[in-house]
Design an enzyme around this catalytic site. Structure first.
Site, PDB file in Angstrom:
ATOM      1  N   CYS A 415       0.839  -1.123  -0.097  1.00 21.96           N
ATOM      2  CA  CYS A 415      -0.277   0.092   0.165  1.00 21.96           C
ATOM      3  C   CYS A 415       1.066   1.215  -0.200  1.00 21.96           C
ATOM      4  O   CYS A 415       2.167   1.150   0.015  1.00 21.96           O
ATOM      5  CB  CYS A 415      -0.971   0.069   1.082  1.00 21.96           C
ATOM      6  SG  CYS A 415       0.031   0.159   2.867  1.00 21.96           S
ATOM      7  N   ASP A 416       0.081   2.528   0.082  1.00 25.62           N
ATOM      8  CA  ASP A 416       0.907   3.433   0.024  1.00 25.62           C
ATOM      9  C   ASP A 416       2.085   3.946   0.762  1.00 25.62           C
ATOM     10  O   ASP A 416       3.084   4.220   0.674  1.00 25.62           O
ATOM     11  CB  ASP A 416       0.067   4.726  -0.076  1.00 25.62           C
ATOM     12  CG  ASP A 416       0.728   5.925  -0.675  1.00 25.62           C
ATOM     13  OD1 ASP A 416       1.462   6.045  -1.530  1.00 25.62           O
ATOM     14  OD2 ASP A 416       0.584   7.166   0.071  1.00 25.62           O
TER      15      ASP A 416
END
Length: 500
Positions: A415-416
């Site tokens: 994810c980010d």
């Protein structure tokens, strides 16, 4: 024009992710420093002059150096981290206040220069001279950047900090700080939440904390109230899958502090961003009115974390601020859900990604494919595609069952920031693999730190193009929701088949 806009937004998102990737791994140090301050300074819970002596050096030296190391490591591995951390001493020595922003600039910049030097020189080094040249080149570069940072770059960074500081003071003194929610809340839904909180607000808030003992800037993005209100609105007035999944999302968001869990609920009905903005503005307005601030960043943005970093005697104000934000977003969100006319499928979680792409300005044919079902992309070479959109257009409709899973040994959820939703997804998948008798390594990481040897990468669809670019030789699986995707069962069946 839409494709150009989408490309710019992806670059902004990637840059924001890079900034947050420098700070996020160091959040435990911020927490330790926050507790040192809350407990042992003269106004703390247990004043202790000796232990309090660690407060200053931790924020003045340890945290900036660690941020610089992480920034350098992202650019040029450990070698980049070492020279970046060393060079940051120049900017630290030039200022009396903590140089978090300076570390976020000097660390990556020095590592980039080291990388360029190594790429140009290392292939030409004669055998036997590698250690000599590598050590002295890094040492001289670090020395040069220390001096350059102290004498010249400090003036540029000082000006940037002055501009940012004056901007914050203007907003505070003119009671305009609540207006920041107009920018922060929509940016969060576009997956810029970690970039805003840890890339911008944390450095500025830390300076505030050093001067005032607390900072309201730590609350601007992290307040769990607005998201809680929206999820409760879905719980009472939503329909179908969204209503059924809202209770679990409330627990993950409010207690676990993973704000990303409520983003799809807004993207199903983008007008709900009004509720989030109103809730955020309400919380900031109340905190401003009572002069409330946190003693360190609340990471994750959980009510538990809020309680742990709330200064002594301010718990009532913290609770009221969070509840007011939740109440306002709940009332407005409920009215929107109750009285708006839904189009077919508008209240379905499966449609959230299409809304996300539309909200981000993406006009390619991928959006239509992503709405229909989760996607598995084949092993690809990024340089063969004309653009990121073309890359996904080319591979997004491949048959999921057509891939060779026999060589899959390492599975990574990305994810980010690599610490929130991906951690939940990896934990869930480990349990599924254990029940299915599959013995594979399952971990999570930030997209910027995906290793080149990963075999299979699972990401949310909006981030898949960046994951492909980072790990082009892996199998990529795109999902709407890390915790619930029909592709997981297909993946497990394929892995069992190929491993057998």
């Amino acid at each position: 024009m839409a494709e150009q806009k989408s490309g710019v937004q992806r670059k902004i998102q990637a840059f924001g992710s890079f900034l947050s990737s420098m700070v996020m791994p160091n959040i435990p140090i911020f927490i330790a420093w926050g507790f040192l301050t809350a407990l042992f300074i003269p106004k703390g819970w247990m004043p202790n002059e000796g232990l309090a002596s660690m407060v200053g050096p931790t924020i003045q030296y340890l945290i900036p150096i660690m941020i610089a190391f992480m920034g350098g490591k992202l650019v040029h591995d450990v070698r980049g981290g070492v020279v970046g951390a060393a060079a940051t001493m120049g900017i630290i020595a030039a200022f009396e206040q903590p140089m978090l922003l300076g570390a976020m600039i000097i660390g990556p910049l020095t590592a980039w220069l080291m990388k360029k030097f190594d790429n140009a020189v290392q292939p030409r080094i004669r055998t036997g001279f590698e250690m000599l040249i590598n050590n002295f080149s890094a040492g001289f570069l670090a020395l040069g950047m220390m001096i350059l940072s102290y004498l010249y770059l400090s003036k540029v960074i000082g000006w940037i900090m002055w501009v940012l500081g004056e901007g914050v003071k203007f907003l505070v003194h003119n009671h305009l700080l609540p207006l920041t929610s107009i920018l922060i809340e929509p940016a969060k839904v576009l997956f810029l939440n970690n970039a805003i909180n840890h890339g911008v607000l944390t450095p500025l808030g830390t300076i505030d904390k050093q001067e005032l003992g607390r900072s309201i800037l730590f609350t601007l993005e992290s307040n769990p109230g607005p998201g809680l209100g929206i999820l409760l609105a879905y719980l009472f007035f939503g329909k179908g899958t969204a209503r059924a999944t809202a209770p679990g999302a409330v627990i993950i968001h409010f207690l676990g502090g993973i704000h990303e869990i409520y983003f799809p609920y807004i993207l199903m009905k983008p007008v709900l961003i009004i509720a989030a903005i109103a809730g955020g503005m309400t919380g900031v307005a109340y905190f401003s009115m009572v002069d409330f601030g946190l003693s360190s960043p609340a990471a994750p943005g959980s009510i538990i974390a809020y309680g742990l970093v709330t200064p002594k005697g301010d718990y009532i104000h913290m609770i009221i601020g969070v509840l007011l934000a939740a109440l306002v977003s709940f009332v407005i969100g409920s009215l929107i859900l109750k009285f708006s006319k839904d189009k077919e499928g508008a209240d379905d979680l499966a449609a959230a990604t299409a809304k996300m792409e539309e909200n981000k300005g993406k006009k390619s044919s991928v959006a239509g494919a992503l709405v229909k079902e989760d996607v598995t992309t084949d092993r690809v070479n990024v340089v063969e595609a004309d653009s990121e959109d073309a890359l996904l257009d080319k591979y997004a409709t491949e048959d999921v069952n057509a891939h060779d899973y026999s060589n899959v040994k390492k599975v990574i959820f990305a994810c980010d920031a690599g610490m929130g939703s991906s951690a939940m997804g990896a934990g869930m998948m480990r349990n599924k693999f254990k029940k299915a008798g599959i013995n594979l390594d399952v971990t999570n990481t930030a997209i910027n730190q995906l290793p080149s040897d990963v075999d299979l990468v699972i990401t949310q669809k909006v981030l898949t193009d960046r994951a492909i670019k980072q790990a082009p030789n892996a199998i990529h699986i795109s999902v709407d929701n890390f915790l619930n995707s029909p592709r997981y069962e297909e993946l497990i069946e394929n892995l069992k088949k190929y491993n057998q």
